[in-house]
Write a protein that holds these residues in place. Structure first.
Motif, short mmCIF file in Angstrom:
data_model
loop_
_atom_site.label_atom_id
_atom_site.label_comp_id
_atom_site.label_asym_id
_atom_site.label_seq_id
_atom_site.Cartn_x
_atom_site.Cartn_y
_atom_site.Cartn_z
N ASP B 2 0.82 -1.08 0.19
CA ASP B 2 0.05 -0.05 0.05
C ASP B 2 0.99 1.17 0.12
O ASP B 2 1.67 1.50 0.86
CB ASP B 2 -0.99 0.01 1.16
CG ASP B 2 -1.88 -1.01 1.20
OD1 ASP B 2 -2.37 -1.61 0.05
OD2 ASP B 2 -2.49 -1.54 2.04
N GLN B 3 0.48 2.09 -0.96
CA GLN B 3 1.33 3.29 -1.05
C GLN B 3 0.45 4.82 -0.44
O GLN B 3 0.85 5.70 -0.36
CB GLN B 3 1.54 3.64 -2.56
CG GLN B 3 2.20 2.29 -3.25
CD GLN B 3 2.89 2.99 -4.54
OE1 GLN B 3 3.58 3.85 -4.42
NE2 GLN B 3 2.73 2.05 -5.38
N TYR B 4 -0.77 4.53 0.13
CA TYR B 4 -1.65 5.54 0.26
C TYR B 4 -1.17 5.89 2.08
O TYR B 4 -0.68 5.01 2.58
CB TYR B 4 -3.22 5.32 0.23
CG TYR B 4 -3.57 4.09 0.80
CD1 TYR B 4 -3.81 3.03 0.01
CD2 TYR B 4 -3.98 4.35 2.31
CE1 TYR B 4 -4.51 2.12 0.54
CE2 TYR B 4 -4.68 3.07 2.91
CZ TYR B 4 -4.74 2.14 2.01
OH TYR B 4 -5.45 0.96 2.57
N ILE B 5 -1.35 6.92 2.11
CA ILE B 5 -1.17 7.56 3.55
C ILE B 5 -2.49 8.70 3.99
O ILE B 5 -2.79 9.75 3.08
CB ILE B 5 0.16 8.14 3.53
CG1 ILE B 5 0.73 8.78 4.81
CG2 ILE B 5 0.38 9.12 2.40
CD1 ILE B 5 2.05 9.33 4.82
N GLY B 6 -2.86 8.71 5.15
CA GLY B 6 -3.74 9.43 5.63
C GLY B 6 -5.12 9.34 4.60
O GLY B 6 -5.28 8.48 4.14
N LYS B 7 -5.72 10.39 4.84
CA LYS B 7 -7.08 10.37 3.96
C LYS B 7 -7.28 10.34 2.53
O LYS B 7 -7.92 9.86 1.84
CB LYS B 7 -8.12 11.24 4.69
CG LYS B 7 -8.95 10.87 5.80
CD LYS B 7 -9.92 12.10 6.24
CE LYS B 7 -11.12 11.63 6.84
NZ LYS B 7 -11.93 12.79 7.05
N GLN B 8 -6.20 11.06 2.11
CA GLN B 8 -6.25 11.59 0.68
C GLN B 8 -4.94 11.63 -0.06
O GLN B 8 -4.96 12.10 -1.26
CB GLN B 8 -7.07 12.98 0.74
CG GLN B 8 -8.45 13.05 1.11
CD GLN B 8 -9.00 14.48 0.88
OE1 GLN B 8 -9.75 14.73 1.90
NE2 GLN B 8 -8.49 15.28 -0.11
N SER B 9 -4.05 11.13 0.64
CA SER B 9 -2.80 11.18 -0.21
C SER B 9 -1.85 10.00 -0.34
O SER B 9 -2.51 8.70 0.20
CB SER B 9 -1.78 11.86 0.50
OG SER B 9 -2.49 13.16 1.07
N ILE B 10 -0.88 10.04 -1.20
CA ILE B 10 -0.13 8.84 -1.60
C ILE B 10 1.45 9.37 -1.36
O ILE B 10 1.74 10.44 -1.82
CB ILE B 10 -0.45 8.39 -3.25
CG1 ILE B 10 -1.81 7.70 -3.34
CG2 ILE B 10 0.50 7.51 -3.50
CD1 ILE B 10 -2.29 7.56 -4.66
N THR B 188 -5.14 14.03 -3.56
CA THR B 188 -6.19 14.19 -4.53
C THR B 188 -7.31 14.87 -3.72
O THR B 188 -7.76 14.79 -2.61
CB THR B 188 -7.02 12.77 -5.13
OG1 THR B 188 -5.63 12.18 -5.47
CG2 THR B 188 -7.76 13.00 -5.97
N GLY B 189 -7.78 16.17 -4.40
CA GLY B 189 -8.95 16.79 -3.92
C GLY B 189 -10.13 16.14 -3.92
O GLY B 189 -10.67 15.37 -4.76
#
Lengths: 338, 338
Positions: B2-10, B188-189
């Motif tokens: 997994d490369q995602y982090i927090g609610k909306q980021s990578i 990502t917004g």
């Protein structure tokens, strides 16, 4: 770990699972051959709204909610929405999701958008960027006629090559884990333009793109028509379907009886006066989320090659004498992982 | 992985490298403060074509070719193009690339499209789906005025809150391997709509979305304004810039002098009569591909947080009394891998 294969395809190392789907259609689609497969059929084209565009916005919002419900998920579970529609600047989609508070990638692939959105939503999951994603699209007959053709009030006569834009929206929730069906492979289309200039014959304009993607898919994956229970394009209609068959056969692939088009399936052309068939982003979207996924559950299909097709014109490009470029994105949906 | 982090980021495990960039602008941009940074400045808005839209198509095609040339790559090396523009149905982009024979994902993020395209082009690489991708966008002052506002021939007076759509196109080639700069993280917004209804004050409409993405970026990555040499939004202009600063400071983040907006940098508002600043997809695209990447080479910047901003309205949504939803996509560009 590279997941790509051949020139234009991906075979997913971790195929995303389709966890739930939603389909809502207008009254005309609700009288067609697939009527019993849709989650909801509207009684009228406005659905309580004061404009067709706002009705389309409501279609998108509610089909997404149905997909979430059937997936047993909430919008808070979704990391990305991949969606778009035919209206200028995608206003059906953006206004539908503005209260959702979810990261959003706006897409435009004309009527191929359900293919484009499922491809990117699947890549986001298999690439390790998300646990759950949502892919959706929509179209509305009245809004599309108004924007692309003539005011409905003119009562313009439609040539027999014309298709009928589907009023409807389809949405799917994809997940990293699940019982399937699975998105096991995709082939991303390139733009193909053989010089068709008649916007009332979009099937002919899109057929070369669909043939191009399909043949490339077979080459990339080393498969043939026999490997799929069903090969179904988006909205070529009866004229485009025949053209595509000829183009693909020229390349040495014989498309047997398990080959059709969502635009052919969704209406009864003889009794519903839809001429060459159904079209619009919603056409392939609701045929997938209503009919195809249901028949996969029923074991009628185990392996479907779904190829939404898009015509990348605008009223302005036609006014300026341009031809109509086409694009088609292929998605392999399998009941079991492989 | 997994490369995602927090609610909306990578945070990319394998940050893609920017291998080459292209920037072409119109005559007015070529008289602005950044004139010496662009690859090419047009002598007139039509560039030998007979319509503004065809000129924009040429802008896209040529800026992509420049990016490829600077990356020392050919179009055959590119696995996916991620691009879109402001024209209805993205015709500038689709007609630009129809001879390229390259798999294509059409995007619409209004003026945030350079952020959206770089995000998806980076995800495609870091997810193991491509070795090389191309991200691009464009806008054209004359085509945008004609489509969204008034015929140029009217000579309408523009309010001081209005911005000036940039004529220009920017493109980047991204690669799996390279010497940098690198796209190390993205946020990502989501759509944010605080109810602004004035299409002549888009800076105010987009500022809340930009603030939302920026604050979420800090939270997701655990960073603060001090971690970046420069934080630069897309096309908020002077009014939106000030509003955003206030919104972000309310959340406890103080934006110091390394905070500006591409729309502020690209024109000299005092001498060029551009009122609140530059706007359009091309505004942030050419500021990045011309100015910012060049100054990163010159060691002026080592870490840039680039946040293109989009207003998701259409003429129809405004006519139907709707407010203007905004979106902003953040991209971290670092000279070294981190």
């Amino acid at each position: 770990m590279d997941q790509y294969i051949g020139k234009q395809s991906i075979k997913f190392t971790n195929p995303p699972s389709i966890l739930g789907a939603g389909s809502i259609v207008g009254p005309k689609e609700g009288k067609g051959p697939l009527r019993d497969y849709f989650d909801q059929v509207l009684q009228d084209d406005l659905w309580g709204e004061d404009t067709w565009e706002k009705a389309e916005t409501k279609l998108v919002k509610e089909s997404m909610k149905l997909a979430l419900k059937h997936a047993n998920k909430t919008i808070e579970d979704i990391r990305y929405i991949f969606a778009g529609d035919l209206l200028n600047q995608l206003v059906a989609t953006t206004f539908a999701i503005r209260e959702f508070n979810t990261p959003f990638f706006g897409l435009y692939g004309a009527c191929s958008t359900m293919g484009e959105s499922i491809q990117l939503a699947s890549m986001a999951i298999s690439g390790g960027f998300a646990d759950y994603t949502l892919a959706a699209t929509s179209s509305h007959f009245c809004g599309a006629e108004k924007q692309f053709r003539f005011p409905l009030e003119y009562g313009s006569q439609r040539p027999l090559t014309a298709t009928w834009t589907v009023t409807g929206s389809g949405a799917v929730v994809l997940g990293k884990q699940g019982q399937g069906p699975f998105v096991t492979a995709i082939t991303t289309g390139k733009i193909v333009d053989l010089g068709i200039t008649d916007p009332m014959n979009m099937g002919a304009a899109m057929a070369p793109a669909a043939a191009d993607t399909l043949v490339q898919h077979f080459k990339d994956l080393g498969t043939s028509p026999d490997d799929y229970d069903l090969i179904i394009t988006g909205d070529l209609g009866s004229i485009g379907n025949q053209l595509m068959k000829e183009l693909v056969e020229k390349e040495g692939y014989y498309l047997h009886q398990g080959f059709t088009d969502c635009g052919i399936e969704i209406f009864d052309a003889n009794t519903q006066d839809t001429h060459a068939g159904g079209s619009g982003c919603g056409c392939s979207a609701v045929t997938l989320t209503g009919y195809l996924l249901q028949e996969m559950k029923n074991d009628k299909y185990k392996s479907i090659l779904f190829i939404p097709t898009g015509a990348l014109l605008s009223t302005l490009s036609t006014q300026q004498g341009e031809s109509i470029p086409g694009i088609a994105h292929a998605v392999v949906i399998q009941k079991y992982k492989g």
